[in-house]
Design an enzyme around this catalytic site. Structure first.
Site, mmCIF file in Angstrom:
data_model
loop_
_atom_site.group_PDB
_atom_site.id
_atom_site.type_symbol
_atom_site.label_atom_id
_atom_site.label_comp_id
_atom_site.label_asym_id
_atom_site.label_seq_id
_atom_site.Cartn_x
_atom_site.Cartn_y
_atom_site.Cartn_z
ATOM 1 N N LYS A 63 39.341 39.727 40.759
ATOM 2 C CA LYS A 63 38.723 38.652 41.545
ATOM 3 C C LYS A 63 38.749 37.203 41.520
ATOM 4 O O LYS A 63 38.602 36.367 42.029
ATOM 5 C CB LYS A 63 37.177 38.854 41.175
ATOM 6 C CG LYS A 63 36.322 40.019 41.062
ATOM 7 C CD LYS A 63 35.751 40.402 42.342
ATOM 8 C CE LYS A 63 34.736 39.741 43.070
ATOM 9 N NZ LYS A 63 34.145 40.364 44.081
HETATM 10 C C1 LIG Z 1 34.283 45.405 37.964
HETATM 11 C C2 LIG Z 1 34.097 45.274 39.582
HETATM 12 N N1 LIG Z 1 34.378 46.366 40.481
HETATM 13 C C3 LIG Z 1 34.226 46.209 41.807
HETATM 14 C C4 LIG Z 1 33.958 44.953 42.274
HETATM 15 C C5 LIG Z 1 33.855 45.083 43.839
HETATM 16 O O1 LIG Z 1 34.747 44.325 44.561
HETATM 17 P P1 LIG Z 1 34.311 43.598 45.652
HETATM 18 O O2 LIG Z 1 33.113 42.511 45.411
HETATM 19 O O3 LIG Z 1 35.487 42.798 46.215
HETATM 20 O O4 LIG Z 1 33.852 44.575 46.890
HETATM 21 C C6 LIG Z 1 33.631 43.748 41.479
HETATM 22 C C7 LIG Z 1 33.261 42.660 42.254
HETATM 23 O O5 LIG Z 1 32.721 41.814 41.466
HETATM 24 C C8 LIG Z 1 34.068 44.063 40.018
HETATM 25 O O6 LIG Z 1 33.526 43.096 39.235
#
Ligand SMILES: Cc1ncc(COP(=O)(O)O)c(C=O)c1O
Length: 330
Positions: A26
């Site tokens: 992120k």
């Molecule tokens: C551990 C984890 N997995 C998946 C995601 C999902 O990503 P996205 O928000 O880009 O869809 C996030 C988002 O914060 C995350 O922290």
């Protein structure tokens, strides 16, 4: 990292995003959103940033705030990994806790409070669910995949929260000519792909009942949306750790679980990539802790054995294919 492959030559590759600064994917979008806000004038030098976060966007924003001289306030809930909260604090972020820590994620409440703070104080709210720079932040991820694999990505499997990671990567892959098929994974109990709302313990991905899913979930870029239960997600993460020594987060466990189930069914020679959004070291107190799992009814030995057997079956299919190749000379 190649997790496994089939005798028919289909590979499951993990894209290990935990080796980015802050230990998650992120940070890519955090930087992109802040740079865009500087360019548009929405964020002034020395200004304040507020964002509701389960932790990974927050640590990304905390880092970019340090780099570029801003103050950062994270609106969090007790559902977040304690280590992510500690990391944000260690990096000088201010934390506001909302919701009931005993329940599922308070995504609706976090968002309400962040909106209020932005309105009342004039802080800049990047709003990762609506900010197009979230998705745009993953162009580099797509380019790394194409460069490192030196072949097309046939299937991309990734957890979906805001949608940025998966949809941003897919968009760039397709712009570069890829014919990737994309599979979005959300926790069972999350409502993004239309299922009924319920409680879940995967953090980062998914949206609770009543959450207004934003436009960064681009349904036109997601070919298939599926749900994976906490038990399957966490069991997969734990079995991967046992077999490889690599600790992945819970949402990565969900993506890998689905990818493994699909791998045997795809065309021979396919390249499938599962996105690992963050590392398991952030979840040692939760998904890698037997007592924590047991309290929530999520520790299930037969489920662990099933996963081991699935991975063993892939190994066996490789062994048989090797014998066959040796015998036929192909
Ligand atoms: C551990 C984890 N997995 C998946 C995601 C999902 O990503 P996205 O928000 O880009 O869809 C996030 C988002 O914060 C995350 O922290």
């Amino acid at each position: 990292m190649e997790l496994t492959c089939t005798g028919a030559g289909s590979r499951l590759i993990l894209k290990l995003e935990q080796f980015n600064p802050t230990g998650s994917t992120k940070v890519r979008m955090a930087r992109e959103m802040i740079l865009a806000a500087e360019r548009s004038g929405a964020l002034k030098p020395g200004g304040r940033i507020v964002e509701p976060t389960s932790g990974n966007t927050g640590t990304g924003l905390a880092l970019v705030a340090i780099e570029r001289g801003y103050r950062f306030l994270a609106v969090v809930d007790g559902h977040a990994s304690k280590d992510k909260l500690r990391a944000m604090r260690a990096m000088g972020a201010e934390l506001i806790m909302v919701g009931d820590s005993g329940e599922g994620p308070s995504t609706v409440e976090r968002r309400r409070v962040a909106g209020e703070i932005a309105r009342d104080t004039g802080a800049f709210w990047p709003d990762q669910h609506h900010n197009p720079s979230n998705n745009a932040g993953y162009a580099g991820l797509a380019d790394e995949l194409l460069a490192d694999l030196a072949t097309d990505v046939d299937y991309l499997v990734g957890a979906v929260g805001t949608g940025g990671t998966l949809c941003g990567t897919v968009r760039t892959l397709r712009e570069r000519g890829s014919s990737v098929t994309s599979i979005g994974v959300e926790p069972k109990g999350s409502i993004i792909f239309g299922g009924p709302g319920g409680k879940y313990w995967q953090t980062g991905a998914g949206a609770g009942a009543g959450f207004p899913v934003g436009p960064n979930v681009r349904h036109d870029l997601i070919d298939e949306g599926v749900t994976v239960s906490d038990m399957d997600a966490f069991t997969t993460a734990r079995v991967v750790a046992r077999r490889t020594g690599l600790l992945v987060g819970g949402t990565a466990g969900a993506a890998i679980f689905f990818a493994l189930k699909r791998l045997a069914l795809v065309e021979p020679g396919s390249t499938m990539v599962a996105l690992v959004c963050d590392a398991g070291e952030k979840y040692l107190d939760t998904i890698y802790d037997d007592a924590w799992l047991m309290e929530r009814g999520l520790l299930n030995e037969p489920a662990h054995q099933r996963l081991h057997r699935l991975l063993a079956a892939f190994e066996e299919s490789q062994r048989l294919a090797a014998i066959d190749h040796a015998r036929t000379g192909t």
